[in-house]
Structures are given as C-alpha cells and as structure tokens.
Scaffold this motif. Structure first.
Motif, PDB file in Angstrom:
ATOM      1  N   ARG A  62      35.740  40.188  37.147  1.00 22.99           N
ATOM      2  CA  ARG A  62      37.252  40.135  37.865  1.00 22.99           C
ATOM      3  C   ARG A  62      37.670  41.397  37.906  1.00 22.99           C
ATOM      4  O   ARG A  62      37.652  42.281  36.880  1.00 22.99           O
ATOM      5  CB  ARG A  62      38.231  39.312  37.362  1.00 22.99           C
ATOM      6  CG  ARG A  62      37.956  37.634  37.600  1.00 22.99           C
ATOM      7  CD  ARG A  62      37.765  37.360  39.034  1.00 22.99           C
ATOM      8  NE  ARG A  62      39.079  37.184  39.643  1.00 22.99           N
ATOM      9  CZ  ARG A  62      40.022  36.330  39.576  1.00 22.99           C
ATOM     10  NH1 ARG A  62      39.356  35.151  38.814  1.00 22.99           N
ATOM     11  NH2 ARG A  62      41.125  36.216  40.156  1.00 22.99           N
ATOM     12  N   GLN A  63      38.097  42.102  39.159  1.00 25.24           N
ATOM     13  CA  GLN A  63      38.868  43.121  39.217  1.00 25.24           C
ATOM     14  C   GLN A  63      40.132  42.880  40.044  1.00 25.24           C
ATOM     15  O   GLN A  63      40.210  42.791  41.209  1.00 25.24           O
ATOM     16  CB  GLN A  63      37.937  44.321  39.778  1.00 25.24           C
ATOM     17  CG  GLN A  63      38.676  45.704  39.800  1.00 25.24           C
ATOM     18  CD  GLN A  63      37.713  46.721  40.587  1.00 25.24           C
ATOM     19  OE1 GLN A  63      37.545  46.677  41.754  1.00 25.24           O
ATOM     20  NE2 GLN A  63      36.841  47.511  39.883  1.00 25.24           N
ATOM     21  N   GLY A  64      41.195  42.467  39.239  1.00 17.34           N
ATOM     22  CA  GLY A  64      42.299  41.980  39.877  1.00 17.34           C
ATOM     23  C   GLY A  64      42.119  40.794  40.554  1.00 17.34           C
ATOM     24  O   GLY A  64      41.737  39.887  39.753  1.00 17.34           O
ATOM     25  N   ALA A  65      42.383  40.479  41.724  1.00 16.58           N
ATOM     26  CA  ALA A  65      42.114  39.350  42.452  1.00 16.58           C
ATOM     27  C   ALA A  65      40.618  39.135  42.880  1.00 16.58           C
ATOM     28  O   ALA A  65      40.468  38.047  43.419  1.00 16.58           O
ATOM     29  CB  ALA A  65      43.147  39.016  43.318  1.00 16.58           C
ATOM     30  N   ARG A  66      39.906  40.057  42.804  1.00 17.76           N
ATOM     31  CA  ARG A  66      38.481  39.995  43.412  1.00 17.76           C
ATOM     32  C   ARG A  66      37.517  39.738  42.352  1.00 17.76           C
ATOM     33  O   ARG A  66      37.602  40.103  41.265  1.00 17.76           O
ATOM     34  CB  ARG A  66      38.219  41.471  43.899  1.00 17.76           C
ATOM     35  CG  ARG A  66      39.454  42.046  45.217  1.00 17.76           C
ATOM     36  CD  ARG A  66      38.990  43.265  45.501  1.00 17.76           C
ATOM     37  NE  ARG A  66      37.554  43.459  46.229  1.00 17.76           N
ATOM     38  CZ  ARG A  66      36.622  44.381  45.797  1.00 17.76           C
ATOM     39  NH1 ARG A  66      37.213  45.600  45.205  1.00 17.76           N
ATOM     40  NH2 ARG A  66      35.613  44.610  46.313  1.00 17.76           N
ATOM     41  N   ASN A  67      36.428  39.156  42.831  1.00 13.85           N
ATOM     42  CA  ASN A  67      35.270  39.027  42.117  1.00 13.85           C
ATOM     43  C   ASN A  67      34.165  40.007  42.780  1.00 13.85           C
ATOM     44  O   ASN A  67      33.851  40.136  43.679  1.00 13.85           O
ATOM     45  CB  ASN A  67      34.728  37.547  42.395  1.00 13.85           C
ATOM     46  CG  ASN A  67      35.587  36.475  41.683  1.00 13.85           C
ATOM     47  OD1 ASN A  67      35.637  36.326  40.593  1.00 13.85           O
ATOM     48  ND2 ASN A  67      36.069  35.589  42.580  1.00 13.85           N
ATOM     49  N   ARG A 122      39.902  31.039  41.403  1.00 14.29           N
ATOM     50  CA  ARG A 122      39.165  31.853  42.351  1.00 14.29           C
ATOM     51  C   ARG A 122      37.842  32.188  41.927  1.00 14.29           C
ATOM     52  O   ARG A 122      37.496  33.526  41.661  1.00 14.29           O
ATOM     53  CB  ARG A 122      40.163  33.497  42.323  1.00 14.29           C
ATOM     54  CG  ARG A 122      41.511  33.068  42.591  1.00 14.29           C
ATOM     55  CD  ARG A 122      42.280  34.398  42.531  1.00 14.29           C
ATOM     56  NE  ARG A 122      43.724  33.922  43.144  1.00 14.29           N
ATOM     57  CZ  ARG A 122      44.671  34.947  42.897  1.00 14.29           C
ATOM     58  NH1 ARG A 122      44.275  36.179  42.726  1.00 14.29           N
ATOM     59  NH2 ARG A 122      46.193  34.627  43.232  1.00 14.29           N
TER      60      ARG A 122
END
Length: 514
Positions: free
Chosen positions: A229-234, A37
């Motif tokens: 990264r914050q959880g699944a987010r960039n 990701r």
C-alpha cells in the motif's frame, strides 16, 4: 485496556451490531474488498464436504488486470506448513522415517546452539515450535526476498541462534525448523522437497494448478501479483520471471495454489473417502493432535469463547463456540491467506488475498465462520473491522505504536568515525557501514533489500531502509570497546513483523571499508 482508552478520551470507531441473520457470502467478500481496498481476493466455502461457494473479486495486478478467477495462483505462505506436515506423514506411513527419529539420523551435520537439544531434537519437534528459539528467530535469512541465503546457510546459521527458552517448554513460532523439516524429508526419501510435495500431495490429490520449487510462470500463467500500500493505492510488486526459481524457505511458505486447488485440499482433509488410502487414520490423527500448547489470547476468548489452543503438525487447533476448529494463516511478500476447518461439520473456509490484508482476512474469516458456529451472534465484516480498529486504538493509547520521530538528518562519515567498516554476524553474515550517496550506507551482502541510509533524530541514529517500509526501520546502536565493540539493531516500531528478528543480530567489526 478499554478503560484506559476511554479515560484518554479517544474517539473509538463504533462496531456495527451483529445481524439477526448472517449476511450472504458475496456481501461479506464485497465488504472486505471495499473496506480494506484490496487489489484482489478469492474465497471458497465447503459445507458438509461439498463446495458451495467460490467468490472472486478484483485483479491479479491492480489497475492492470486481468481479473482474479478460481484458477488464479496465490502465494499461500505459511499454509504451506500443513503440506510439509502431510509430506512427512506420508513418509511415516510408508515406513521411510518415524516422527520420533532424531533429526541427526537424517541430517548428521545438523546443529542447534545447545548440543543437548541437537542430540534430542526429533522430527516431530521441527513442526511444533517448541525448540526454545525466540519468535521468528533467524527469519532474516528467509525474508525479505529475494536474498542469497541457501538452505545450507540456514542449517549452519541455526547453530548460532541462542535460545530464549527451554526446549519443549514453551511455544514460539518459527520458520527455520520447517526448512529443516523439508530437508529431513528430502534426505529420508532421496528426493528434493519440491519433488516430494508434487508426488505426495499435488498429483495424488489432483491439485492441478499448485506450484512449488522451480516452475515456469510463462507456461502456467494466471498468477496474482503481491501488492503493497502507498497511501490509498495498491502497488503491484514486480511480476515473476518466466522461470520461478526454487527458494530455500519453500517448506515454510513456498507453495502457490488457486482457490480451486485449496478447496480440493480441504475436501480431502475433511473426508478421507475423497482420496482413499492417501493418509491412514493414524497419520490423520497425528496431524491434528495437540502436540504443543499455545496461549489463548484475549481476542480468542472474547470472539470465540475459546478454552484451548494448541499446535499440531502444521495446524493451529482450538475450540470456537464449542466446536472443534483446525486452521492456519499465511503472510508473505504482500499476500495473505487464511484457511479454517470445522471437521465435525465437514465444513471449511479459505481466503486468498494479493495485497496487505491482515485485518481483512481476520474480519472476513470471522464473519464467515460465525455463520456456522454461532449464527445468532454473527456480525458482518464491518462489525469485526470495528472491533479490530478499537483494538488498534487501545494499543495507540497505551503507546504500543511506532514513536513519532523528528525529521531525520543524514549522518556523515566524520560522525561515524571508527565505527565505519565491515561487520559480520555469525548467522546473518557480512554487512558494510561505509560512505555512499551523500552519507553512510548500511548494506547486507546476502540480503540485497536490506540497504539503508544512516540518519539521526533526537540524538539517536537509525536505519532508513531504501527498499523496505518505515515499519521495519531500526535503531543502530554500538557498545563495548576495542575487540569487544558490537553493533546491534533494535526495532523502532514495537509492533514490527516478528520476521525482522533484529534482536538476534550481534555484529563484530572485521575491518575498514573497502
């Protein structure tokens, strides 16, 4: 380790079986993008001296665009070290300095903790991680960025960093001495380090987009932003200001380049005819000579059948499936790079990522290089990702991970008592442990990102950083009494990035809170 993992009943991820024929480069890049990701990536491949592949995917800033292309600038981080080595090689070739010169010849005020090491440290020693300093010693003067440490602070701080080994006896990666190397080059040539990089590398080799020192981001444009990264987010880190300032650690990891620039750099390294006279045979050989032995890790043995591993001047040298490999990686502020050359084949691969991509660069580089060193064994990115995930599972089974802590409780000023106040470390400088924001705050004068709330759980106190991730959190410990009272930090996560060299800090109390 594997037996222990299986005995504990762990469900280890299965690794894909290597393909009978290597996957296309585009497929491998897309696998890396999807599996990890990533926000953006640029990959280049050279075969027999010719650029045969340039693949870019993703965005300069996740969700904001524009897309990454072959001219997008990335931080190459520690791949800068090879350029610092090349600058020095150019100065040696010109007779401006010698590899064997004492550092004090060019920097008379230079000091290490041990006076004998000060007197005997040569220019060459600055590049090969043999000083006796511990892994990443003093890196808290460089990162996290931005901070207020100057190059003079770094030079002065080295005198207070205690060695953990003997000079020239063992390898331990460091960054500070590359900063010193940049200052040696500047002193010998009478020009700032950034000017030397431009004049000795960028201009003669045609690296038209590379940047170092102070430069105009507004004028240059097309710049990848780092991400966390914050959880699944960039999450994209703040964009550069219109004018990017020079910063002290430039010689250790401060260059930015595009994939096109990096491919040109690699072509010149692989083929002297690409830049006649730029670097003679003696200095090319010096850069890629095994000056300092390095340990051969288990992964290198298992994946590459490696028998030797050593450090040159800004390069890691090894054998991969019986072929000579020259390589380096770079990690800095949410960006990852990896460059590997197979000189006997005049072949190389470079990877630039603008996100948290340590595992991605490892898996992708391995898949790309195996196409040349052992094509019959070449796996795809998912294969090597599976092996990395298996390693991580084994570390978890052995307890080599951050412990699970009980929910933290804020520590009150009354609980800290006389330990509140102003403290100082000889190289890191002043910090305060004082009331603020409903509890106690630990704040560094010179490293603004190092600002933490003092909390406790399970009877132990620790620093919960306000601007850094939980992987950097540290136990806060006190020892001694009276004038011998000391404050120290200890990493909570055993796998913490080595640049958080908390073990090198030893604070003494100066006085009460302001």
């Amino acid at each position: 380790m594997a037996a222990l993992a299986l005995a504990c009943g762990l469900a280890l991820p299965s690794a894909a079986t290597p393909a009978s024929s290597p996957a296309p480069v585009e497929t491998l890049v897309e696998q890396a993008m999807a599996h990890y990701r990533l926000p953006g990536i640029a990959v280049g491949v050279i075969e027999d001296g010719r650029i045969v592949q340039v693949v870019t995917r993703g965005e300069q800033a996740a969700g904001l665009g524009p897309p990454v292309d072959a001219d997008t600038l990335f931080k190459i981080a520690s791949n800068t070290k090879a350029m610092t080595g090349a600058v020095l090689a150019r100065l040696v070739q010109a007779g401006t300095l010698r590899w064997e010169d004492p550092v004090t010849k060019h920097l008379p005020g230079f000091r290490m903790y041990d006076p004998w090491v000060t007197a005997n440290l040569q220019v060459r020693d600055l590049l090969i991680h043999n000083s006796g300093l511990g892994l990443g010693a003093g890196d808290l003067m460089l990162w996290p960025e931005p901070n207020r440490f100057s190059r003079q602070d770094i030079l002065a701080g080295l005198a207070h960093l205690k060695p953990v080994g003997s000079f020239r006896a063992d390898y331990a990666y460091d960054n500070l001495l590359y900063v010193v190397a940049g200052e040696v080059a500047a002193a010998a040539a009478g020009k700032p380090y950034a000017t030397l990089v431009r004049e000795e590398i960028f201009q003669p080799l045609g690296l038209t987009r590379c940047q170092v020192g102070q430069w105009s981001a507004a004028a240059v444009g097309n710049i990848a932003r780092p991400h966390y990264r914050q959880g699944a987010r960039n999450i994209a880190v703040d964009a550069d200001p219109d004018t990017v300032a020079d910063f002290p650690s430039a010689a250790a990891g401060g260059v930015r380049c595009s994939i096109n620039d990096m491919l040109r750099w690699m072509q010149v390294l692989l083929d002297p005819a690409q830049a006649p006279g730029w670097l003679d045979a003696a200095q090319r050989r010096a850069l890629w000579t095994a000056h300092m032995p390095m340990p051969v890790g288990q992964r290198l043995r298992d994946w590459d059948n490696t028998h030797f591993h050593a450090y040159g001047y800004g390069w890691r040298l090894s054998d991969m499936d019986g072929q000579w490999k020259v390589a380096h990686t770079g990690t800095l502020s949410g960006m990852y790079s990896s460059l590997a050359l197979l000189p006997d084949r005049r072949t190389g691969v470079v990877i630039l990522i603008n996100g948290e991509g340590e595992a991605a660069r490892t898996a992708l580089m391995q898949a790309l290089l195996k196409r040349y060193t052992a094509p019959q064994e070449a796996g795809d990115v998912l294969h090597y990702a599976g092996l990395l995930e298996r390693e991580a599972a084994q570390r978890r089974s052995a307890g080599q991970v951050r412990p699970v802590l009980a929910p933290p409780v804020v520590v009150t000023p009354a609980q800290v008592g006389a330990d509140a106040g102003v403290w100082s470390d000889p190289w890191f400088g002043r910090v305060t442990l004082c009331p603020g924001e409903g509890g106690m705050l630990w704040v560094s004068d010179k490293s603004p990102a190092m600002r933490a709330r003092l909390v406790q759980s399970g009877g132990r106190r620790w620093l919960q950083w306000l601007a850094l991730g939980e992987d950097a959190e540290a136990w806060l410990e006190f020892s001694g009494a009276g004038t011998q009272r000391r404050m120290q930090l200890r990493a909570i996560d055993p796998d913490i990035d080595f640049s958080y060299d908390f073990q090198d800090l030893e604070f003494r109390r100066l006085g009460d809170c302001p």
